[in-house]
Design a protein around this motif. Structure first.
Motif, PDB file in Angstrom:
ATOM      1  N   ASP A  53      91.838  36.152 102.571  1.00  0.00           N
ATOM      2  CA  ASP A  53      90.745  36.323 101.649  1.00  0.00           C
ATOM      3  C   ASP A  53      90.545  37.838 101.681  1.00  0.00           C
ATOM      4  O   ASP A  53      91.010  38.628 102.477  1.00  0.00           O
ATOM      5  CB  ASP A  53      89.535  35.763 102.439  1.00  0.00           C
ATOM      6  N   THR A  54      90.128  38.441 100.364  1.00  0.00           N
ATOM      7  CA  THR A  54      89.538  39.761 100.282  1.00  0.00           C
ATOM      8  C   THR A  54      88.149  39.778 100.609  1.00  0.00           C
ATOM      9  O   THR A  54      87.371  39.251  99.914  1.00  0.00           O
ATOM     10  CB  THR A  54      90.143  40.289  98.946  1.00  0.00           C
ATOM     11  N   LEU A  55      87.679  40.747 101.415  1.00  0.00           N
ATOM     12  CA  LEU A  55      86.392  41.100 101.607  1.00  0.00           C
ATOM     13  C   LEU A  55      86.326  42.352 101.063  1.00  0.00           C
ATOM     14  O   LEU A  55      86.454  43.435 101.564  1.00  0.00           O
ATOM     15  CB  LEU A  55      85.976  40.782 102.995  1.00  0.00           C
ATOM     16  N   TYR A  56      85.490  42.554  99.882  1.00  0.00           N
ATOM     17  CA  TYR A  56      85.285  43.981  99.243  1.00  0.00           C
ATOM     18  C   TYR A  56      84.553  44.836 100.175  1.00  0.00           C
ATOM     19  O   TYR A  56      83.550  44.559 100.557  1.00  0.00           O
ATOM     20  CB  TYR A  56      85.122  44.029  98.029  1.00  0.00           C
ATOM     21  N   GLY A  57      85.288  46.060 100.446  1.00  0.00           N
ATOM     22  CA  GLY A  57      84.600  47.129 101.381  1.00  0.00           C
ATOM     23  C   GLY A  57      85.062  47.115 102.679  1.00  0.00           C
ATOM     24  O   GLY A  57      84.676  47.817 103.558  1.00  0.00           O
ATOM     25  N   ALA A  58      85.327  45.953 103.192  1.00  0.00           N
ATOM     26  CA  ALA A  58      85.731  45.533 104.499  1.00  0.00           C
ATOM     27  C   ALA A  58      87.112  45.531 104.760  1.00  0.00           C
ATOM     28  O   ALA A  58      87.682  45.818 105.662  1.00  0.00           O
ATOM     29  CB  ALA A  58      85.056  44.458 105.023  1.00  0.00           C
ATOM     30  N   GLY A  59      87.971  44.491 104.114  1.00  0.00           N
ATOM     31  CA  GLY A  59      89.416  44.443 104.386  1.00  0.00           C
ATOM     32  C   GLY A  59      89.980  42.894 104.020  1.00  0.00           C
ATOM     33  O   GLY A  59      89.302  42.319 102.956  1.00  0.00           O
ATOM     34  N   TYR A  60      90.560  42.216 104.752  1.00  0.00           N
ATOM     35  CA  TYR A  60      91.126  41.129 104.682  1.00  0.00           C
ATOM     36  C   TYR A  60      91.013  40.293 105.791  1.00  0.00           C
ATOM     37  O   TYR A  60      90.957  40.608 106.707  1.00  0.00           O
ATOM     38  CB  TYR A  60      92.799  41.016 104.245  1.00  0.00           C
ATOM     39  N   ARG A  61      91.244  38.813 105.661  1.00  0.00           N
ATOM     40  CA  ARG A  61      91.256  37.906 106.776  1.00  0.00           C
ATOM     41  C   ARG A  61      92.018  36.865 106.178  1.00  0.00           C
ATOM     42  O   ARG A  61      92.166  36.453 105.294  1.00  0.00           O
ATOM     43  CB  ARG A  61      89.713  37.312 107.233  1.00  0.00           C
TER      44      ARG A  61
ATOM     45  N   VAL B 133      87.990  39.594 110.287  1.00  0.00           N
ATOM     46  CA  VAL B 133      88.200  40.615 109.023  1.00  0.00           C
ATOM     47  C   VAL B 133      89.114  41.750 109.641  1.00  0.00           C
ATOM     48  O   VAL B 133      88.642  42.323 110.883  1.00  0.00           O
ATOM     49  CB  VAL B 133      87.198  41.050 108.457  1.00  0.00           C
ATOM     50  N   LYS B 134      90.289  42.134 108.934  1.00  0.00           N
ATOM     51  CA  LYS B 134      91.119  43.263 109.496  1.00  0.00           C
ATOM     52  C   LYS B 134      90.749  44.537 108.416  1.00  0.00           C
ATOM     53  O   LYS B 134      91.067  44.172 107.217  1.00  0.00           O
ATOM     54  CB  LYS B 134      92.588  42.845 109.519  1.00  0.00           C
ATOM     55  N   SER B 135      90.412  45.657 108.731  1.00  0.00           N
ATOM     56  CA  SER B 135      90.323  46.472 107.754  1.00  0.00           C
ATOM     57  C   SER B 135      91.690  47.118 107.180  1.00  0.00           C
ATOM     58  O   SER B 135      92.587  46.772 107.921  1.00  0.00           O
ATOM     59  CB  SER B 135      89.693  47.633 108.395  1.00  0.00           C
ATOM     60  N   ARG B 136      91.772  47.794 106.242  1.00  0.00           N
ATOM     61  CA  ARG B 136      92.853  48.454 105.722  1.00  0.00           C
ATOM     62  C   ARG B 136      93.701  49.101 106.864  1.00  0.00           C
ATOM     63  O   ARG B 136      95.047  49.144 107.218  1.00  0.00           O
ATOM     64  CB  ARG B 136      92.754  49.256 104.244  1.00  0.00           C
TER      65      ARG B 136
ATOM     66  N   PHE C 276     105.735  40.830 106.940  1.00  0.00           N
ATOM     67  CA  PHE C 276     105.663  40.082 107.998  1.00  0.00           C
ATOM     68  C   PHE C 276     104.680  40.625 109.083  1.00  0.00           C
ATOM     69  O   PHE C 276     103.929  39.808 109.566  1.00  0.00           O
ATOM     70  CB  PHE C 276     107.033  39.828 108.892  1.00  0.00           C
ATOM     71  N   MET C 277     104.774  41.875 109.560  1.00  0.00           N
ATOM     72  CA  MET C 277     103.717  42.414 110.397  1.00  0.00           C
ATOM     73  C   MET C 277     102.390  42.563 109.879  1.00  0.00           C
ATOM     74  O   MET C 277     101.471  42.187 110.791  1.00  0.00           O
ATOM     75  CB  MET C 277     104.285  43.978 110.742  1.00  0.00           C
ATOM     76  N   ILE C 278     102.116  42.680 108.631  1.00  0.00           N
ATOM     77  CA  ILE C 278     100.614  42.552 108.188  1.00  0.00           C
ATOM     78  C   ILE C 278     100.195  41.067 108.360  1.00  0.00           C
ATOM     79  O   ILE C 278      99.090  40.876 108.814  1.00  0.00           O
ATOM     80  CB  ILE C 278     100.665  42.881 106.695  1.00  0.00           C
ATOM     81  N   LEU C 279     101.115  40.134 107.710  1.00  0.00           N
ATOM     82  CA  LEU C 279     100.565  38.760 108.118  1.00  0.00           C
ATOM     83  C   LEU C 279     100.278  38.346 109.699  1.00  0.00           C
ATOM     84  O   LEU C 279      99.597  37.765 109.881  1.00  0.00           O
ATOM     85  CB  LEU C 279     101.687  37.705 107.519  1.00  0.00           C
ATOM     86  N   GLU C 280     101.249  38.878 110.275  1.00  0.00           N
ATOM     87  CA  GLU C 280     101.159  38.483 111.762  1.00  0.00           C
ATOM     88  C   GLU C 280      99.819  39.210 112.358  1.00  0.00           C
ATOM     89  O   GLU C 280      99.097  38.430 113.118  1.00  0.00           O
ATOM     90  CB  GLU C 280     102.245  39.134 112.557  1.00  0.00           C
ATOM     91  N   ALA C 281      99.593  40.247 111.854  1.00  0.00           N
ATOM     92  CA  ALA C 281      98.182  40.823 112.215  1.00  0.00           C
ATOM     93  C   ALA C 281      97.073  39.950 111.961  1.00  0.00           C
ATOM     94  O   ALA C 281      96.110  39.974 112.638  1.00  0.00           O
ATOM     95  CB  ALA C 281      98.037  42.369 112.008  1.00  0.00           C
ATOM     96  N   LEU C 282      96.993  39.421 110.547  1.00  0.00           N
ATOM     97  CA  LEU C 282      95.959  38.694 110.084  1.00  0.00           C
ATOM     98  C   LEU C 282      95.783  37.117 110.752  1.00  0.00           C
ATOM     99  O   LEU C 282      94.679  36.686 111.224  1.00  0.00           O
ATOM    100  CB  LEU C 282      96.146  38.452 108.594  1.00  0.00           C
ATOM    101  N   ALA C 283      97.052  36.630 110.936  1.00  0.00           N
ATOM    102  CA  ALA C 283      97.170  35.439 111.586  1.00  0.00           C
ATOM    103  C   ALA C 283      96.759  35.236 112.940  1.00  0.00           C
ATOM    104  O   ALA C 283      96.481  34.123 113.710  1.00  0.00           O
ATOM    105  CB  ALA C 283      98.492  34.911 111.290  1.00  0.00           C
ATOM    106  N   HIS C 284      97.026  36.461 113.559  1.00  0.00           N
ATOM    107  CA  HIS C 284      96.783  36.583 115.280  1.00  0.00           C
ATOM    108  C   HIS C 284      95.321  36.021 115.347  1.00  0.00           C
ATOM    109  O   HIS C 284      95.081  35.499 116.528  1.00  0.00           O
ATOM    110  CB  HIS C 284      97.287  38.044 115.719  1.00  0.00           C
ATOM    111  N   ARG C 285      94.556  36.479 114.522  1.00  0.00           N
ATOM    112  CA  ARG C 285      92.896  36.259 114.879  1.00  0.00           C
ATOM    113  C   ARG C 285      92.270  35.928 113.584  1.00  0.00           C
ATOM    114  O   ARG C 285      91.855  36.540 112.794  1.00  0.00           O
ATOM    115  CB  ARG C 285      92.230  37.432 115.257  1.00  0.00           C
ATOM    116  N   PRO C 286      92.696  34.327 113.437  1.00  0.00           N
ATOM    117  CA  PRO C 286      91.926  33.872 111.987  1.00  0.00           C
ATOM    118  C   PRO C 286      90.774  34.205 112.031  1.00  0.00           C
ATOM    119  O   PRO C 286      89.971  34.063 112.921  1.00  0.00           O
ATOM    120  CB  PRO C 286      92.413  32.357 111.930  1.00  0.00           C
ATOM    121  N   ASP C 287      90.145  34.377 110.695  1.00  0.00           N
ATOM    122  CA  ASP C 287      88.876  34.508 110.117  1.00  0.00           C
ATOM    123  C   ASP C 287      88.099  35.784 110.824  1.00  0.00           C
ATOM    124  O   ASP C 287      86.926  36.166 110.551  1.00  0.00           O
ATOM    125  CB  ASP C 287      87.955  33.233 110.860  1.00  0.00           C
TER     126      ASP C 287
END
Length: 242
Positions: free
Chosen positions: A230-238, A186-189, A173-184
């Motif tokens: 999405d996975t952005l290889y070498g950068a993280g997820y969004r 990229v959040k690093s690992r 939940f906390m990971i998804l919340e971090a991603l959804a808080h700012r759509p598009d």
């Protein structure tokens, strides 16, 4: 919940067929102020924990009679309690199965007592925060997050996709919340680690990757076409599900 309150009045259930691990981990936890209950196998632990749940469980995965995966599966049918799995070193199958069953975290053997205690505190703190959020009045609660077909209610730990319920662990939940808080964005690992593990607890990249895999699988159970992470290889997820 600070470190003192995280250890006060908390009971940890240790389940492992290795009596040396039971003894050493119990001593380490007790030295930090925790109470411990020890079980040498899953069957004895299941009966005891259904009758009297602990605040947190630490389960070995590979045990005779009933392994940790089956123990957690059957336990969750009756009671809810956070669980940390002890897994074989570098055994990704153990890790994936553990998260699939609903574990809140895992620690790979061999492990340091310091690392395990830090993970215990982190999981207990997240569980306490979740309970506090659920008990808040809606007026003072955390605002819901709506991103296209995604709806998240942090105060009640609820997630819906297209109106369908998606059951997530606290960490997911906390990971998804971090991603959804700012759509598009990229959040690093490392940023996702900070969001999910807020106590300077060491986790490796594979842990975050495993959580992301589990998130995708859970959403695809309600929507086989889900592709909002999405996975952005070498950068993280969004998160892209606007």
């Amino acid at each position: 919940m600070d470190d003192d309150s995280a250890t006060s009045d908390c009971t940890i259930a240790l389940v492992d067929d290795d009596r040396n691990i039971l003894a050493s981990v119990s001593i380490a936890l007790q030295s930090e102020g925790f109470r411990t209950r020890l079980y040498p196998d899953g069957e004895s632990a299941l009966k005891a924990l259904i009758a009297n749940p602990a605040d947190l469980g630490i389960f070995d995965i590979k045990m005779p009679r009933m392994d940790g995966l089956e123990l957690l599966k059957r336990l969750r049918e009756k009671v809810q309690m956070p669980v940390i799995f002890l897994t074989s070193k570098d055994d990704e199958i153990d890790e994936e199965l553990g998260f699939a069953t609903g574990a809140d975290d895992y620690v790979a053997k061999p492990f340091s007592q310091r690392l395990l205690i830090a993970r215990v505190r982190a999981v207990l703190r997240r569980a306490e925060n979740r309970r506090n959020a659920k008990s808040e009045d809606i007026v003072g609660g955390t605002a819901a997050i709506v991103r296209g077909r995604l709806e998240m209610d942090p105060a009640r730990h609820r997630v819906h996709w297209d109106g369908k319920d998606v059951s997530l662990t606290v960490t997911e939940f906390m990971i998804l919340e971090a991603l959804a808080h700012r759509p598009d964005v990229v959040k690093s690992r490392n940023q996702l680690m900070d969001a999910a593990y807020q106590d300077d607890v060491y986790v490796d990249d594979r842990t975050i990757d495993s959580h992301i895999k589990r998130l995708r699988r859970k959403f695809r159970q309600v929507d086989p076409e889900f592709d909002a992470i999405d996975t952005l290889y070498g950068a993280g997820y969004r998160f892209t599900g606007n």
